[in-house]
Design a protein around this motif. Sequence first.
Motif, PDB file in Angstrom:
ATOM      1  N   VAL A 122       1.141  -1.327   0.360  1.00 18.83           N
ATOM      2  CA  VAL A 122      -0.105  -0.014  -0.040  1.00 18.83           C
ATOM      3  C   VAL A 122       0.818   1.252   0.134  1.00 18.83           C
ATOM      4  O   VAL A 122       2.116   0.832   0.488  1.00 18.83           O
ATOM      5  CB  VAL A 122      -0.537   0.159   1.440  1.00 18.83           C
ATOM      6  CG1 VAL A 122      -2.031   1.118   1.082  1.00 18.83           C
ATOM      7  CG2 VAL A 122      -2.022  -0.977   1.099  1.00 18.83           C
ATOM      8  N   GLN A 129      -2.875   1.620  -3.769  1.00 25.06           N
ATOM      9  CA  GLN A 129      -2.381  -0.105  -3.493  1.00 25.06           C
ATOM     10  C   GLN A 129      -2.111  -1.003  -4.777  1.00 25.06           C
ATOM     11  O   GLN A 129      -2.907  -1.324  -5.114  1.00 25.06           O
ATOM     12  CB  GLN A 129      -3.589  -1.187  -2.209  1.00 25.06           C
ATOM     13  CG  GLN A 129      -4.770  -1.293  -2.478  1.00 25.06           C
ATOM     14  CD  GLN A 129      -5.618  -1.413  -1.701  1.00 25.06           C
ATOM     15  OE1 GLN A 129      -7.052  -1.620  -1.726  1.00 25.06           O
ATOM     16  NE2 GLN A 129      -5.184  -2.162  -0.495  1.00 25.06           N
ATOM     17  N   THR A 145      -5.740 -10.280  -5.020  1.00 22.57           N
ATOM     18  CA  THR A 145      -5.417 -10.545  -3.177  1.00 22.57           C
ATOM     19  C   THR A 145      -4.950  -9.054  -3.594  1.00 22.57           C
ATOM     20  O   THR A 145      -4.231  -8.153  -4.066  1.00 22.57           O
ATOM     21  CB  THR A 145      -4.158 -11.099  -3.138  1.00 22.57           C
ATOM     22  OG1 THR A 145      -4.593 -12.532  -4.467  1.00 22.57           O
ATOM     23  CG2 THR A 145      -3.297 -11.521  -1.833  1.00 22.57           C
ATOM     24  N   TYR A 146      -5.597  -8.055  -2.591  1.00 22.06           N
ATOM     25  CA  TYR A 146      -4.517  -7.468  -2.118  1.00 22.06           C
ATOM     26  C   TYR A 146      -3.826  -6.900  -1.142  1.00 22.06           C
ATOM     27  O   TYR A 146      -3.879  -7.357  -0.060  1.00 22.06           O
ATOM     28  CB  TYR A 146      -5.720  -5.588  -1.580  1.00 22.06           C
ATOM     29  CG  TYR A 146      -7.197  -6.159  -2.367  1.00 22.06           C
ATOM     30  CD1 TYR A 146      -7.503  -4.950  -3.151  1.00 22.06           C
ATOM     31  CD2 TYR A 146      -8.446  -6.800  -2.877  1.00 22.06           C
ATOM     32  CE1 TYR A 146      -8.225  -4.703  -3.883  1.00 22.06           C
ATOM     33  CE2 TYR A 146      -9.461  -6.902  -3.617  1.00 22.06           C
ATOM     34  CZ  TYR A 146      -9.154  -5.940  -4.059  1.00 22.06           C
ATOM     35  OH  TYR A 146     -10.305  -5.665  -5.558  1.00 22.06           O
ATOM     36  N   THR A 148      -1.817  -5.425   1.964  1.00 25.31           N
ATOM     37  CA  THR A 148      -2.019  -4.895   3.292  1.00 25.31           C
ATOM     38  C   THR A 148      -1.282  -4.293   4.013  1.00 25.31           C
ATOM     39  O   THR A 148      -1.129  -3.269   5.049  1.00 25.31           O
ATOM     40  CB  THR A 148      -3.217  -5.665   4.236  1.00 25.31           C
ATOM     41  OG1 THR A 148      -1.840  -6.631   4.120  1.00 25.31           O
ATOM     42  CG2 THR A 148      -4.367  -6.612   3.555  1.00 25.31           C
ATOM     43  N   ASP A 149      -0.242  -3.693   3.590  1.00 24.87           N
ATOM     44  CA  ASP A 149       1.532  -4.013   4.023  1.00 24.87           C
ATOM     45  C   ASP A 149       1.796  -2.436   3.819  1.00 24.87           C
ATOM     46  O   ASP A 149       1.648  -2.255   2.283  1.00 24.87           O
ATOM     47  CB  ASP A 149       3.082  -4.446   4.091  1.00 24.87           C
ATOM     48  CG  ASP A 149       2.472  -5.705   5.297  1.00 24.87           C
ATOM     49  OD1 ASP A 149       2.074  -6.020   6.127  1.00 24.87           O
ATOM     50  OD2 ASP A 149       3.793  -6.749   5.014  1.00 24.87           O
ATOM     51  N   ARG A 155       8.882  -4.142   5.766  1.00 25.49           N
ATOM     52  CA  ARG A 155       7.704  -4.739   5.798  1.00 25.49           C
ATOM     53  C   ARG A 155       8.036  -5.428   4.467  1.00 25.49           C
ATOM     54  O   ARG A 155       8.329  -5.472   3.491  1.00 25.49           O
ATOM     55  CB  ARG A 155       5.935  -4.040   5.518  1.00 25.49           C
ATOM     56  CG  ARG A 155       6.131  -2.841   6.679  1.00 25.49           C
ATOM     57  CD  ARG A 155       5.596  -3.695   7.968  1.00 25.49           C
ATOM     58  NE  ARG A 155       4.699  -4.470   8.201  1.00 25.49           N
ATOM     59  CZ  ARG A 155       4.143  -5.352   8.905  1.00 25.49           C
ATOM     60  NH1 ARG A 155       5.037  -5.209  10.038  1.00 25.49           N
ATOM     61  NH2 ARG A 155       2.944  -5.575   9.297  1.00 25.49           N
ATOM     62  N   ALA A 159       0.388 -10.833   1.576  1.00 22.86           N
ATOM     63  CA  ALA A 159      -0.468 -10.696   1.562  1.00 22.86           C
ATOM     64  C   ALA A 159      -1.341 -11.837   0.928  1.00 22.86           C
ATOM     65  O   ALA A 159      -0.476 -12.791   0.046  1.00 22.86           O
ATOM     66  CB  ALA A 159      -1.376  -9.619   0.078  1.00 22.86           C
ATOM     67  N   SER A 161      -5.145 -14.497   0.039  1.00 23.89           N
ATOM     68  CA  SER A 161      -6.611 -14.076  -0.342  1.00 23.89           C
ATOM     69  C   SER A 161      -6.779 -16.509  -0.012  1.00 23.89           C
ATOM     70  O   SER A 161      -5.695 -16.932  -0.311  1.00 23.89           O
ATOM     71  CB  SER A 161      -6.563 -14.567  -1.755  1.00 23.89           C
ATOM     72  OG  SER A 161      -6.888 -12.659  -1.790  1.00 23.89           O
ATOM     73  N   ASP A 180       1.859   0.821  -5.527  1.00 26.15           N
ATOM     74  CA  ASP A 180       2.665   1.785  -4.270  1.00 26.15           C
ATOM     75  C   ASP A 180       3.032   2.649  -4.192  1.00 26.15           C
ATOM     76  O   ASP A 180       3.640   3.338  -3.153  1.00 26.15           O
ATOM     77  CB  ASP A 180       3.055   0.388  -3.235  1.00 26.15           C
ATOM     78  CG  ASP A 180       4.902   0.164  -4.320  1.00 26.15           C
ATOM     79  OD1 ASP A 180       5.305   1.177  -5.010  1.00 26.15           O
ATOM     80  OD2 ASP A 180       4.773  -1.090  -3.869  1.00 26.15           O
TER      81      ASP A 180
END
Length: 223
Positions: A122, A129, A145-146, A148-149, A155, A159, A161, A180
Amino acid sequence: MFNMKWVAGAVTGAVIGLGSAAANAYIIDFTNANTGTTGTIFGGSVSWTMTASGPLNNSQAFDGTANAGTNAAGLALDTDGYGVGSYDDEVTTFANGEQEWIRVSFSAPVLVDALYFLDLFVARDGSSQEVAMASINGGFPIVSTYATDVFGNSRPGFAASTFAPILVSDIFFTIMSTNDNIGFADGALAGIGLAPVPVPAAGLMLLGGLGGLAALRRRRKTA
């Protein structure tokens, strides 16, 4: 009156639902440095092959800090997973629309219930993202699949799913054009989770369920 197409769908859903309640039986772990572009699963009864739009690469050492979610997936995290390119560990969609891809094909259908990625981030300001896309069996269903970090602070961009098991013979992976805000839209394929219900057993359950419902339908007609 029973609609047999609806019945078949309902029973298939019930079989799939049974598998979704259990943990993965096996993970094809592309972050393991020893995982090549072909292999076997389930005691050698099923083989898999990976192809891509260019040279496949999983040589990049894992460069993040593993968080609890990443560890829970059971990945080795030797590397960041597979990407496309001689010097790149990521699947990339470029600004000009050129799109790299990875395809994983199985010699026999398997039940897939999870997909894992690394290097999906992200943007720091939250404005965008990265999103990995997987097309199952030639196009449908599509699994998104999105990220999240948030990028930065070591990081890993992990991610996942997870979903009710889908009978799969072929998976086609790409990355959407959103990114990103650091570079191009990209991400690495980290793993594929396989459900514990063997395909032959699931097939027997499905046939048994359909047989029982057909008998019930006959009884209703004669009543």
